[in-house]
Motif scaffolding. Sequence first.
Motif, mmCIF file in Angstrom:
data_model
loop_
_atom_site.group_PDB
_atom_site.id
_atom_site.type_symbol
_atom_site.label_atom_id
_atom_site.label_comp_id
_atom_site.label_asym_id
_atom_site.label_seq_id
_atom_site.Cartn_x
_atom_site.Cartn_y
_atom_site.Cartn_z
ATOM 1 N N LEU A 1 28.766 2.385 27.632
ATOM 2 C CA LEU A 1 29.683 2.111 26.523
ATOM 3 C C LEU A 1 29.352 0.788 25.859
ATOM 4 C CD1 LEU A 1 32.197 3.071 24.972
ATOM 5 C CD2 LEU A 1 33.590 1.837 26.646
ATOM 6 N N SER A 2 29.046 -0.225 26.673
ATOM 7 C CA SER A 2 28.686 -1.525 26.120
ATOM 8 C C SER A 2 27.376 -1.458 25.348
ATOM 9 C CB SER A 2 28.572 -2.551 27.256
ATOM 10 O OG SER A 2 28.205 -3.824 26.773
ATOM 11 N N TYR A 3 26.431 -0.659 25.824
ATOM 12 C CA TYR A 3 25.170 -0.510 25.104
ATOM 13 C C TYR A 3 25.361 0.198 23.768
ATOM 14 C CZ TYR A 3 21.948 -2.258 28.658
ATOM 15 O OH TYR A 3 21.240 -3.073 29.503
ATOM 16 N N MET A 4 26.299 1.128 23.711
ATOM 17 C CA MET A 4 26.603 1.764 22.425
ATOM 18 C C MET A 4 27.133 0.729 21.434
ATOM 19 S SD MET A 4 28.356 5.341 23.697
ATOM 20 C CE MET A 4 28.807 5.794 22.004
ATOM 21 N N LEU A 5 28.018 -0.145 21.911
ATOM 22 C CA LEU A 5 28.507 -1.231 21.049
ATOM 23 C C LEU A 5 27.376 -2.191 20.686
ATOM 24 C CD1 LEU A 5 31.888 -2.020 22.860
ATOM 25 C CD2 LEU A 5 31.597 -0.867 20.665
ATOM 26 N N ASP A 6 26.477 -2.419 21.649
ATOM 27 C CA ASP A 6 25.345 -3.311 21.407
ATOM 28 C C ASP A 6 24.454 -2.764 20.294
ATOM 29 O OD1 ASP A 6 23.396 -5.192 21.551
ATOM 30 O OD2 ASP A 6 22.913 -4.900 23.653
ATOM 31 N N TYR A 7 24.127 -1.472 20.380
ATOM 32 C CA TYR A 7 23.337 -0.852 19.322
ATOM 33 C C TYR A 7 24.033 -0.996 17.971
ATOM 34 C CZ TYR A 7 19.616 1.487 21.942
ATOM 35 O OH TYR A 7 18.494 1.755 22.668
ATOM 36 N N GLY A 8 25.334 -0.703 17.966
ATOM 37 C CA GLY A 8 26.066 -0.765 16.705
ATOM 38 C C GLY A 8 26.092 -2.160 16.118
ATOM 39 N N CYS A 9 26.380 -3.165 16.975
ATOM 40 C CA CYS A 9 26.447 -4.541 16.487
ATOM 41 C C CYS A 9 25.086 -5.031 15.997
ATOM 42 C CB CYS A 9 26.968 -5.459 17.600
ATOM 43 S SG CYS A 9 28.707 -5.244 17.992
ATOM 44 N N LEU B 1 23.135 13.260 26.268
ATOM 45 C CA LEU B 1 23.902 12.033 26.067
ATOM 46 C C LEU B 1 23.244 11.142 25.026
ATOM 47 C CD1 LEU B 1 26.224 10.137 26.930
ATOM 48 C CD2 LEU B 1 24.677 9.237 28.693
ATOM 49 N N LEU B 2 21.904 11.102 25.015
ATOM 50 C CA LEU B 2 21.204 10.295 24.020
ATOM 51 C C LEU B 2 21.513 10.768 22.607
ATOM 52 C CD1 LEU B 2 17.709 9.945 25.737
ATOM 53 C CD2 LEU B 2 19.615 8.332 25.775
ATOM 54 N N MET B 3 21.569 12.074 22.435
ATOM 55 C CA MET B 3 21.919 12.615 21.125
ATOM 56 C C MET B 3 23.354 12.257 20.748
ATOM 57 S SD MET B 3 21.682 16.565 19.787
ATOM 58 C CE MET B 3 19.915 16.574 20.111
ATOM 59 N N SER B 4 24.253 12.334 21.708
ATOM 60 C CA SER B 4 25.648 11.975 21.448
ATOM 61 C C SER B 4 25.775 10.503 21.072
ATOM 62 C CB SER B 4 26.509 12.286 22.672
ATOM 63 O OG SER B 4 26.445 13.652 23.018
ATOM 64 N N ILE B 5 25.016 9.649 21.765
ATOM 65 C CA ILE B 5 25.039 8.223 21.431
ATOM 66 C C ILE B 5 24.511 7.992 20.018
ATOM 67 C CG2 ILE B 5 24.001 6.000 21.996
ATOM 68 C CD1 ILE B 5 24.088 6.799 24.921
ATOM 69 N N GLY B 6 23.419 8.691 19.663
ATOM 70 C CA GLY B 6 22.871 8.558 18.313
ATOM 71 C C GLY B 6 23.859 8.992 17.250
ATOM 72 N N ILE B 7 24.574 10.081 17.489
ATOM 73 C CA ILE B 7 25.570 10.563 16.523
ATOM 74 C C ILE B 7 26.715 9.560 16.394
ATOM 75 C CG2 ILE B 7 27.283 12.372 16.085
ATOM 76 C CD1 ILE B 7 25.339 14.335 17.406
ATOM 77 N N ALA B 8 27.180 9.011 17.533
ATOM 78 C CA ALA B 8 28.282 8.049 17.503
ATOM 79 C C ALA B 8 27.888 6.782 16.754
ATOM 80 C CB ALA B 8 28.715 7.713 18.928
#
Length: 388
Positions: free
Chosen positions: A260-268, A367-374
Amino acid sequence: MEQQLRDWLRYTVVLGFYVSPCKHQPIKHLVWAERPKVRFRYRLKIIYLYALLPWICVLYVNALIYRKFVAGVMLSWLLTMVFFSSQAFSNLLIAAEGIWRRQQHEEFLRRLQEIELSLKLRLKQDVNVGWLVRRVRCLLEYLLWLTFICYCLFIYNFAYLQYVGYFWYSIWFAITMRLRLIQLLIYVRVLQHYMKCLCMKLQQVVAYRMAPNRQLMDINYEKLQSLDYLLAIKEIYALLFKEFQLLNDFAGWSLFSIILSYMLDYGCTLYWALLSWEGYQERRKYCIACFWWFVPMTAIVWHLCLLCDNCMKLDRFIAELLSKIIITRSSKSLHSYRLLVHQFSTQLQLQYIEVTGKSFFTLNLRLLMSIGIAISTYMVIVIQFLTI
């Protein structure tokens, strides 16, 4: 393989990943004069683990107090504060798992040795531990060197950029999260190897049952057709399934929080890269820094998801192999064998080997695809804010 993992885990005490429970310490084999020293060192490690929790909280609060707010970048400041909070929360969970999940972690390591011995003694399978240790060491060195080199290059390109976040306060948090993922990745790699060894033996059983006339000279088919052999395969599979359950138990919350933190990291990071294209920062330098930050993080997450996905495929492959075992003869001597095949097939239908973040998500390639979509959805929303 268990002993090699324990040797590597000695260096992770500083980060709070692992301390062997006291009852498994080899104190009784030591000289009487050495026992108090061993107990004292063990207690110091436990005290250190407990001290990590308030230290992380102090570091987090100190960063919030002393980080000055930059006017005109309210959204950027808010995003970086949320991301920094997720990093601190992830480190709290990692330290908490190191304290309160020690028994599960120790049992996980002990069962690795049990699986290895069962494959050698009960199935006569050459586990090839030396080859596995070399491959795992190469993988570990590759990931550590990639992380270290890219981290240094990132800091070199990042040091002179204007930044409103908490990077200098969160270096400890970022390193701990990266190394935690590498540790779990190594565990999954070892379990994948054992699953492949089990598949090889089950393939031999299936080949004999499907084509008994096509026998090779170097395989003991009398043992392959025995009930004890199939029972050993079933019990070793149960050990592997328990290993994945233990992995989810002692590392599930940290996996959930880190992903979850890495998803925020990518976004930021992508958000800041977008601001650089808008002229807020020096475009070229920040994009270079972004690249060096993304490379090791993407490599580790992708490799972990790939290994978990391979383990799930091997699990389904075992179920597929077992479904091919057909016993046409109806003799009473094969009744127990037929019943065991049915029980094993039912077990495989009800149990699924997978690595999850406390059942919030399953680590696989999807999961990688889901992270990319998010992240894409998040970036669309952020772009709309920038255009207002």
